[in-house]
Scaffold this motif. Structure first.
Motif, PDB file in Angstrom:
ATOM      1  N   TRP A  13     -40.945  13.838   8.527  1.00 60.23           N
ATOM      2  CA  TRP A  13     -41.293  13.253   7.219  1.00 60.23           C
ATOM      3  C   TRP A  13     -40.195  13.148   6.294  1.00 60.23           C
ATOM      4  O   TRP A  13     -40.032  12.098   5.358  1.00 60.23           O
ATOM      5  CB  TRP A  13     -42.319  14.134   6.473  1.00 60.23           C
ATOM      6  CG  TRP A  13     -43.679  13.940   7.134  1.00 60.23           C
ATOM      7  CD1 TRP A  13     -44.420  14.976   7.860  1.00 60.23           C
ATOM      8  CD2 TRP A  13     -44.674  12.840   6.975  1.00 60.23           C
ATOM      9  NE1 TRP A  13     -45.744  14.355   7.997  1.00 60.23           N
ATOM     10  CE2 TRP A  13     -45.764  13.249   7.632  1.00 60.23           C
ATOM     11  CE3 TRP A  13     -44.440  11.491   6.451  1.00 60.23           C
ATOM     12  CZ2 TRP A  13     -46.860  12.142   7.653  1.00 60.23           C
ATOM     13  CZ3 TRP A  13     -45.350  10.577   6.374  1.00 60.23           C
ATOM     14  CH2 TRP A  13     -46.585  10.933   6.937  1.00 60.23           C
ATOM     15  N   PHE A  14     -38.854  13.716   6.527  1.00 56.13           N
ATOM     16  CA  PHE A  14     -37.948  13.677   5.598  1.00 56.13           C
ATOM     17  C   PHE A  14     -36.790  12.694   6.125  1.00 56.13           C
ATOM     18  O   PHE A  14     -35.762  12.869   6.373  1.00 56.13           O
ATOM     19  CB  PHE A  14     -37.314  15.106   5.523  1.00 56.13           C
ATOM     20  CG  PHE A  14     -38.000  16.054   4.495  1.00 56.13           C
ATOM     21  CD1 PHE A  14     -38.110  16.022   3.278  1.00 56.13           C
ATOM     22  CD2 PHE A  14     -39.137  16.748   5.040  1.00 56.13           C
ATOM     23  CE1 PHE A  14     -38.776  17.119   2.357  1.00 56.13           C
ATOM     24  CE2 PHE A  14     -39.908  17.607   4.492  1.00 56.13           C
ATOM     25  CZ  PHE A  14     -39.578  17.714   3.018  1.00 56.13           C
ATOM     26  N   ASP A  15     -37.351  11.519   5.972  1.00 59.79           N
ATOM     27  CA  ASP A  15     -36.445  10.386   5.875  1.00 59.79           C
ATOM     28  C   ASP A  15     -35.377  10.176   4.807  1.00 59.79           C
ATOM     29  O   ASP A  15     -34.473   9.790   4.961  1.00 59.79           O
ATOM     30  CB  ASP A  15     -37.148   9.006   6.278  1.00 59.79           C
ATOM     31  CG  ASP A  15     -38.187   8.655   5.272  1.00 59.79           C
ATOM     32  OD1 ASP A  15     -38.494   9.835   4.362  1.00 59.79           O
ATOM     33  OD2 ASP A  15     -38.714   7.695   5.042  1.00 59.79           O
ATOM     34  N   HIS A  16     -36.088  10.843   3.545  1.00 61.27           N
ATOM     35  CA  HIS A  16     -34.964  11.320   2.364  1.00 61.27           C
ATOM     36  C   HIS A  16     -35.548  12.504   2.016  1.00 61.27           C
ATOM     37  O   HIS A  16     -36.536  13.044   2.390  1.00 61.27           O
ATOM     38  CB  HIS A  16     -35.072  10.407   1.603  1.00 61.27           C
ATOM     39  CG  HIS A  16     -36.380   9.947   0.992  1.00 61.27           C
ATOM     40  ND1 HIS A  16     -37.044  10.471   0.229  1.00 61.27           N
ATOM     41  CD2 HIS A  16     -37.156   8.914   1.266  1.00 61.27           C
ATOM     42  CE1 HIS A  16     -37.957  10.012  -0.101  1.00 61.27           C
ATOM     43  NE2 HIS A  16     -38.365   8.915   0.612  1.00 61.27           N
ATOM     44  N   ASP A  17     -34.878  13.271   1.298  1.00 61.41           N
ATOM     45  CA  ASP A  17     -35.354  14.364   0.690  1.00 61.41           C
ATOM     46  C   ASP A  17     -35.704  14.392  -0.567  1.00 61.41           C
ATOM     47  O   ASP A  17     -36.053  15.509  -1.306  1.00 61.41           O
ATOM     48  CB  ASP A  17     -34.003  15.584   0.479  1.00 61.41           C
ATOM     49  CG  ASP A  17     -33.463  15.430   1.961  1.00 61.41           C
ATOM     50  OD1 ASP A  17     -34.213  15.846   2.779  1.00 61.41           O
ATOM     51  OD2 ASP A  17     -32.303  15.567   2.348  1.00 61.41           O
ATOM     52  N   PHE A  18     -36.197  13.132  -1.283  1.00 61.76           N
ATOM     53  CA  PHE A  18     -36.664  13.228  -2.383  1.00 61.76           C
ATOM     54  C   PHE A  18     -38.395  13.202  -2.425  1.00 61.76           C
ATOM     55  O   PHE A  18     -39.150  12.256  -2.660  1.00 61.76           O
ATOM     56  CB  PHE A  18     -36.370  11.966  -3.161  1.00 61.76           C
ATOM     57  CG  PHE A  18     -36.680  11.902  -4.750  1.00 61.76           C
ATOM     58  CD1 PHE A  18     -36.184  12.716  -5.544  1.00 61.76           C
ATOM     59  CD2 PHE A  18     -37.155  10.652  -5.379  1.00 61.76           C
ATOM     60  CE1 PHE A  18     -36.329  13.024  -6.967  1.00 61.76           C
ATOM     61  CE2 PHE A  18     -37.225  10.679  -6.658  1.00 61.76           C
ATOM     62  CZ  PHE A  18     -36.953  11.801  -7.549  1.00 61.76           C
ATOM     63  N   ARG A  19     -38.748  14.396  -1.713  1.00 58.22           N
ATOM     64  CA  ARG A  19     -40.139  14.640  -1.351  1.00 58.22           C
ATOM     65  C   ARG A  19     -40.450  15.983  -1.755  1.00 58.22           C
ATOM     66  O   ARG A  19     -39.755  16.962  -1.739  1.00 58.22           O
ATOM     67  CB  ARG A  19     -40.341  14.611  -0.047  1.00 58.22           C
ATOM     68  CG  ARG A  19     -40.031  13.143   0.669  1.00 58.22           C
ATOM     69  CD  ARG A  19     -40.536  13.101   2.053  1.00 58.22           C
ATOM     70  NE  ARG A  19     -40.478  11.823   2.595  1.00 58.22           N
ATOM     71  CZ  ARG A  19     -41.459  10.658   2.538  1.00 58.22           C
ATOM     72  NH1 ARG A  19     -42.588  11.388   2.001  1.00 58.22           N
ATOM     73  NH2 ARG A  19     -41.416   9.635   3.259  1.00 58.22           N
ATOM     74  N   LEU A  20     -41.607  16.047  -2.637  1.00 57.00           N
ATOM     75  CA  LEU A  20     -42.276  17.438  -2.914  1.00 57.00           C
ATOM     76  C   LEU A  20     -43.497  17.531  -3.325  1.00 57.00           C
ATOM     77  O   LEU A  20     -43.999  16.374  -4.114  1.00 57.00           O
ATOM     78  CB  LEU A  20     -41.361  17.844  -4.254  1.00 57.00           C
ATOM     79  CG  LEU A  20     -41.556  19.375  -4.722  1.00 57.00           C
ATOM     80  CD1 LEU A  20     -40.722  20.456  -3.689  1.00 57.00           C
ATOM     81  CD2 LEU A  20     -40.860  19.552  -6.052  1.00 57.00           C
TER      82      LEU A  20
END
Length: 293
Positions: free
Chosen positions: A253-260
């Motif tokens: 899911w972490f194609d990028h780290d701007f996830r929360l």
């Protein structure tokens, strides 16, 4: 044991939330009354509009001044329903339009047009008030269940930024529906798996499936009362999220780290069930994404 620490509904999309003690999961799994009203640019069909910035919604992604409107609500006489019967809005003086500071109560849905005129006067363009009593206007139209985060995550991430006061302010920036009592940062990342799977869990009598870590937008970078953007918020978040990623998280899911925060779906069998503060979290198994009904 991990339990529901806070329940927050947002009766008007992009405006202030309201803490509730219990919430029924309505059609499509959203908290009943959550985001049941929204503002759109005049003439826009909210069901066709994109929730992204510039997509037709007058929300925090497209209009930073929406943060300057404070809202409090009168709710229907049902402890499990956050549908508003009235909203009291307060606005500062508008530097752009000259609209004076004002505070006004609007009965809903009867005074929706008057509310739209009042907000439009502040923003300087025409808007409409729209209503969707069956499931509201969620940001994620596929994962329409409550969004979930842990208290420990709010504490940890708030500590990354000078100028973010505390976990409460960060919660207002992220706008989750459910805050879990877990003190361990990023505990909620246990509630999703990979793109082909979902994680079953329960809150009290309700069954939910964790889908994915929520992709964030510009809204968390803005002060929830003023709309002022925190400098280098995204860059700091990306770096710290990667540095603090726990072993149970990461993945495809972490194609990028701007996830929360975690997006969820609620099977139809759990529509009508009730979630309450104090309900225990029970973590279940991982199931195929197609097997969540």
């Amino acid at each position: 044991m991990t339990h529901v620490d806070e329940l927050v509904a947002y009766p008007f999309k992009s405006l202030d939330g309201v803490a509730v003690e219990r919430a029924e999961l309505g059609p499509r799994g959203a908290l009943r009354g959550d985001r049941s009203y929204a503002l759109v640019k005049a003439g826009v069909d909210p069901h066709d509009a994109s929730v992204g910035g510039g997509g037709g919604y007058v929300n925090g992604k497209s209009e930073c001044r929406i943060h300057q409107l404070s809202a409090s609500y009168e709710l229907v006489d049902d402890p499990g329903d956050a549908t508003p019967t009235a909203v009291t809005l307060e606005r500062p003086e508008s530097e752009q339009t000259g609209a004076p500071a004002d505070r006004r109560r609007f009965a809903l849905p009867e005074e929706g047009a008057a509310l739209a005129d009042w907000v439009g006067e502040f923003l300087g363009y025409e808007v409409d008030v729209v209503r969707e009593p069956k499931g509201g206007f969620p940001d994620d139209r596929e994962a329409t269940g409550p969004t979930v985060v842990g208290h420990g995550t709010l504490v940890e991430v708030a500590s990354w930024f000078d100028g973010v006061a505390d976990a409460t302010e960060l919660r207002r920036r992220l706008r989750p529906n459910v805050v879990l009592s877990a003190d361990e940062p990023f505990f909620e990342d246990r509630l999703f798996a990979d793109r082909d799977s979902r994680v079953r869990f329960s809150l009290g009598e309700a069954t939910l499936f964790g889908v994915n870590p929520c992709q964030r937008c510009v809204v968390p970078s803005r002060h929830p009362d003023t709309g002022a953007e925190h400098p280098e918020f995204r860059e700091t978040f990306l770096r710290k999220r990667r540095e603090t990623m726990p072993d149970w998280s990461g993945g495809d899911w972490f194609d990028h780290d701007f996830r929360l925060m975690v997006n969820t779906v609620v099977p139809e069998s759990s529509w009508g069930t009730v979630v309450e503060t104090g309900d225990l979290l029970e973590l279940g198994d991982r199931v195929p994404a197609s097997d969540t009904q």
